[in-house]
Enzyme design. Structure first.
Site, PDB file in Angstrom:
ATOM      1  N   GLY A 207      32.225  39.920  45.952  1.00 18.26           N
ATOM      2  CA  GLY A 207      33.502  40.137  46.638  1.00 18.26           C
ATOM      3  C   GLY A 207      34.617  40.363  45.643  1.00 18.26           C
ATOM      4  O   GLY A 207      34.369  40.574  44.457  1.00 18.26           O
ATOM      5  N   ASN A 208      35.843  40.343  46.134  1.00 14.97           N
ATOM      6  CA  ASN A 208      36.995  40.482  45.238  1.00 14.97           C
ATOM      7  C   ASN A 208      38.148  39.651  45.786  1.00 14.97           C
ATOM      8  O   ASN A 208      37.999  38.979  46.804  1.00 14.97           O
ATOM      9  CB  ASN A 208      37.372  41.962  45.078  1.00 14.97           C
ATOM     10  CG  ASN A 208      37.804  42.581  46.387  1.00 14.97           C
ATOM     11  OD1 ASN A 208      38.829  42.229  46.947  1.00 14.97           O
ATOM     12  ND2 ASN A 208      36.974  43.487  46.911  1.00 14.97           N
ATOM     13  N   ARG A 209      39.292  39.700  45.116  1.00 20.02           N
ATOM     14  CA  ARG A 209      40.372  38.760  45.430  1.00 20.02           C
ATOM     15  C   ARG A 209      41.366  39.271  46.473  1.00 20.02           C
ATOM     16  O   ARG A 209      42.431  38.681  46.651  1.00 20.02           O
ATOM     17  CB  ARG A 209      41.106  38.390  44.139  1.00 20.02           C
ATOM     18  CG  ARG A 209      40.243  37.539  43.206  1.00 20.02           C
ATOM     19  CD  ARG A 209      40.931  37.350  41.849  1.00 20.02           C
ATOM     20  NE  ARG A 209      42.343  37.169  41.995  1.00 20.02           N
ATOM     21  CZ  ARG A 209      43.275  37.822  41.297  1.00 20.02           C
ATOM     22  NH1 ARG A 209      42.922  38.720  40.416  1.00 20.02           N
ATOM     23  NH2 ARG A 209      44.548  37.577  41.488  1.00 20.02           N
ATOM     24  N   SER A 210      41.055  40.323  47.176  1.00 17.72           N
ATOM     25  CA  SER A 210      42.017  40.824  48.172  1.00 17.72           C
ATOM     26  C   SER A 210      42.200  39.816  49.306  1.00 17.72           C
ATOM     27  O   SER A 210      41.229  39.321  49.878  1.00 17.72           O
ATOM     28  CB  SER A 210      41.522  42.155  48.750  1.00 17.72           C
ATOM     29  OG  SER A 210      42.334  42.524  49.844  1.00 17.72           O
ATOM     30  N   ALA A 274      40.353  46.625  49.421  1.00 24.26           N
ATOM     31  CA  ALA A 274      39.662  46.669  48.133  1.00 24.26           C
ATOM     32  C   ALA A 274      38.170  46.773  48.469  1.00 24.26           C
ATOM     33  O   ALA A 274      37.538  45.784  48.856  1.00 24.26           O
ATOM     34  CB  ALA A 274      39.966  45.422  47.331  1.00 24.26           C
TER      35      ALA A 274
END
Ligand code: PMT
Length: 395
Positions: A207-210, A274
């Protein structure tokens, strides 16, 4: 522009309350129906009769009185095309920021779907107090338009930033906000938000930090400008916005399917999500157990949604960059066939992932570059939509 518009004019207890009489008069002369709501403190400075005489309409000073006159806060809120609070004291600003609705003015603002303009007036020390600054930032983030205050002589005899802006400036802001509040009416805008999650096994993902805040701000701003909005969102912790069709997805592949379907009737697609560029090739069906000292995951590319999706709608992408901001964004603008790209500086904690504020540069395919200062994500959203409106109208 003002003819036949219903303006709720909230007057609170600043010494500048007398100037609101001029505002009420000018709005009325311009053809607006002006419903004045005064706080108890304001009535000590100017009489309701002044406003009643200038507007030719009842003036509401308390929740109880309103139930007698039949004009309740819900009626006021529902019938308003715009709410203007001028002057707005630090106290009213604090109560609005906290969502307190204990008088007619705050109850009306809490209940309305109309745009709200706030013109603060207070002593400079109160305006510069971090609590007031924070409260104003919160209201700005919710889409309120803040006009002023300006530097000048204050009631105390001091000079400083805290003086109500000129009445003409407030009227200009009313015209501007009213114009904006309908400029996407009849248009369908598709917005993506959040960070996609690409499963590794039933328990884990890439995943990512969005946080989804930028996409939500865009969706809400487009809704408030009259658009029909579809928000396609990867998982976030944000509450579902009212009046917006929300489609929840998890992976890049699911987001692509939802986008392809949603853009069929759209005027614009704005991709603030993102989206993962890679996904595990073969996600494990069962949880991967800790065995060997290392683990190698084979990754394959996800679909590039923006590049793939075609149609006559305006295409807006984002580029989250930690270096070579403009050069990298320009490359993506061309590669993905976009009308606009929003280059997002993610090197500062108050910009990009998770923050309430953002610092962006907007690039178009004609080569224009517009660098914006740090502002709330809602304000960034409005600036992007200003550009989208221009493109949609000339398409
Ligand atoms: O959600 P927040 O916490 O508020 O943070 C906002 C944000 C930083 C996520 C947002 O402002 C932002 O920059 N979003 C784009 C992040 C990103 O994925 O950038 P990118 O440079 O990797 O992708 C470029 C564009 O192509 C993006 O519009 C992206 O949505 C799109 N893309 C990317 C990969 C892919 N497979 N398909 C795509 O369509």
């Amino acid at each position: 522009m003002l003819a036949d518009k219903t303006v709720v004019l909230g007057v609170s207890g600043s010494i500048a309350a007398y100037k609101a009489a001029d505002l009420a008069s000018k709005l009325t002369q311009a053809g607006a129906r002006v419903n004045v709501v005064m706080t108890e403190a304001a009535t000590r400075l100017v009489t309701p009769l002044t406003f009643r005489s200038l507007t030719g309409r009842p003036v509401i000073t308390s929740l109880w009185e309103s139930s007698e006159s039949g004009i309740g806060h819900i009626t006021l809120a529902d019938t308003a095309d715009i709410v203007v609070i001028a002057p707005a004291t630090a106290n009213v600003i604090a109560r609005l920021a906290a969502g307190i609705a204990d008088d007619m003015l705050t109850a009306t603002v809490l209940a309305t779907r109309a745009p709200v303009i706030i013109a603060p007036a207070m002593h400079a020390n109160m305006f510069h107090n971090p609590v007031t600054r924070d409260n104003l930032a919160r209201l700005r983030a919710r889409g309120f338009t803040i006009v002023g205050p300006v530097y000048g002589r204050l009631a105390s005899g001091d000079t400083g930033e805290g003086r109500l802006v000129e009445i003409e400036q407030i009227i200009d802001a009313v015209r501007e906000v009213l114009k904006r509040s309908a400029d996407l009416s009849g248009r369908h805008i598709v917005v993506t938000a959040g960070g996609t999650q690409e499963p590794i096994d039933p328990a884990r993902h890439i995943g990512n930090r969005s946080s989804g805040k930028m996409g939500h701000a865009l969706a809400e701003a487009a809704r408030d400008r009259g658009a029909e909005v579809t928000l396609i969102t990867a998982p976030t912790h944000l509450p579902e916005p009212a009046g917006i069709e929300v489609i929840r997805v998890r992976t890049a592949t699911e987001m692509r399917e939802a986008v392809v379907e949603a853009v069929k009737e759209a005027s614009a697609l704005i991709m603030a999500a993102a989206v993962a560029d890679y996904q595990p090739k073969n996600p494990a069906q069962a949880k991967i157990q800790k065995q060997s000292p290392g683990l190698t995951l084979e990754l394959v590319r996800t679909p590039d949604i923006l590049s793939e999706v075609k149609g006559s709608f305006i295409k807006v992408g984002f580029a989250a960059e930690s270096e070579d901001l403009v050069a990298n964004a320009r490359k993506k603008l061309a590669q993905k066939g976009l009308d606009l790209i929003v280059a997002n500086d993610i090197t500062e904690p108050e910009s990009g992932f998770g923050a309430d504020t953002n610092k962006v540069t907007i690039l178009d395919k004609q080569g224009n570059v517009e660098s914006l200062p740090l502002m709330s994500k809602r304000e960034v959203a409005e600036r992007i939509l200003d550009r989208v409106v221009g493109l949609v109208l000339t398409k």
